[in-house]
Design a protein around this motif. Structure first.
Motif, PDB file in Angstrom:
ATOM      1  N   LYS A 198       0.720  -1.224  -0.015  1.00  0.00           N
ATOM      2  CA  LYS A 198       0.084  -0.011   0.018  1.00  0.00           C
ATOM      3  C   LYS A 198       0.910   1.218  -0.002  1.00  0.00           C
ATOM      4  O   LYS A 198       1.743   1.603   0.861  1.00  0.00           O
ATOM      5  N   LEU A 199       0.546   2.203  -1.126  1.00  0.00           N
ATOM      6  CA  LEU A 199       1.392   3.150  -1.231  1.00  0.00           C
ATOM      7  C   LEU A 199       0.306   4.328  -1.235  1.00  0.00           C
ATOM      8  O   LEU A 199      -0.204   4.573  -2.258  1.00  0.00           O
ATOM      9  N   GLY A 200       0.285   5.081  -0.031  1.00  0.00           N
ATOM     10  CA  GLY A 200      -0.957   6.184  -0.175  1.00  0.00           C
ATOM     11  C   GLY A 200      -2.114   5.615  -0.424  1.00  0.00           C
ATOM     12  O   GLY A 200      -2.738   4.487   0.410  1.00  0.00           O
ATOM     13  N   GLN A 201      -2.732   6.014  -1.541  1.00  0.00           N
ATOM     14  CA  GLN A 201      -4.008   5.677  -1.975  1.00  0.00           C
ATOM     15  C   GLN A 201      -4.036   4.546  -3.012  1.00  0.00           C
ATOM     16  O   GLN A 201      -4.957   4.066  -3.724  1.00  0.00           O
TER      17      GLN A 201
END
Length: 264
Positions: free
Chosen positions: A161-164
């Motif tokens: 998961k990278l931000g959104q």
């Protein structure tokens, strides 16, 4: 302390063998058993070798037995020999597959083997296992309930998961896994780090042991990522990776022999 004075077994000198195709895993289990003051009398590494051994030697009191050996399922040993021993299976299968063992009242140790679980299993053997119990085991039912061990699925990709957004990283992109400040990170061959929602202990059971090795408490790495191996102080080894430079990757003295066997 030896098995004659071990509080688990009183005056009985227990005869134990290990059947495990991965020699580093066999030696690790041997050390854990002998740490309890017991003696491992022999180690076997294949179905063929085991059948020959049981046909020509007195059977032990207890067998620690891996399910999938290099040349087939360990159940073939029972099909060819009238085993007069109690068995504790050592396995990396998931809970669903292990239902087969519970239904047959077979004890098992889930890899990686915890020392406390080992003590409990041996204590249970002393209290309730009998040599005659093997004759009632339904090995065909066990084999059907097990996920085909030859095709066992290991971790192939990771969702980060990278931000959104979600990023997919395949196992081929991994240079190493490492722990830092209570976090577990994936380091890629293109020199990037990603935080994972898991632990090195969990990863160790999800990764193919033929391709990945835990060299220390901090690092798990794939064979393909070892660029260079250097002699290090106190009989240790230092591993050079393609891009990871934040910390030295050291194989501890206790693991050097197992590590060399894994390389081969």
């Amino acid at each position: 302390m030896n098995s004659k004075t071990n509080p688990l077994f009183g005056d009985k000198e227990l005869k134990i063998i290990i059947i495990e195709d991965e020699k580093p895993a066999a030696r690790l289990l041997q050390r854990k058993i002998e740490k309890l003051g017991l003696q491992v009398n022999n180690m076997l590494h294949s179905v063929e070798e085991s059948i020959s051994w049981f046909q020509n030697n007195e059977h032990p009191d207890l067998i620690f037995l891996d399910i999938q050996l290099s040349d087939g399922l360990s159940f073939e040993i029972f099909e060819n020999c009238d085993i007069q021993s109690a068995v504790i299976f050592t396995t990396a299968y998931d809970e669903y597959a292990l239902r087969a063992f519970k239904l047959n009242s077979i004890d098992y140790l889930l890899k990686p083997i915890d020392e406390e679980d080992l003590v409990i299993a041996i204590s249970k053997f002393k209290n309730q296992f009998h040599k005659s119990s093997l004759s009632s085991l339904d090995f065909e039912m066990i084999k059907k309930m097990l996920v085909n061990p030859v095709d066992r699925s290991y971790k192939k990709r990771f969702t980060i998961k990278l931000g959104q957004q979600l990023k997919m990283i395949t196992i081929e992109e991994v240079e190493c896994f490492y722990s830092e400040n209570k976090g577990t990170y994936l380091h890629t061959l293109d020199n990037r780090d990603y935080l994972l929602e898991t632990t090195l202990e969990q990863l160790e059971n999800e990764l193919d042991p033929k391709e990945f090795y835990r060299v220390s408490r901090k690092f798990i790495l794939p064979l393909k990522a070892i660029k260079e191996i250097q002699m290090y102080s106190n009989s240790r080894l230092k591993l050079i990776l393609p891009t990871y430079k934040e910390d030295e990757v050291i194989v501890s003295r206790e693991k050097v022999t197992d590590f060399k066997d894994w390389l081969e």
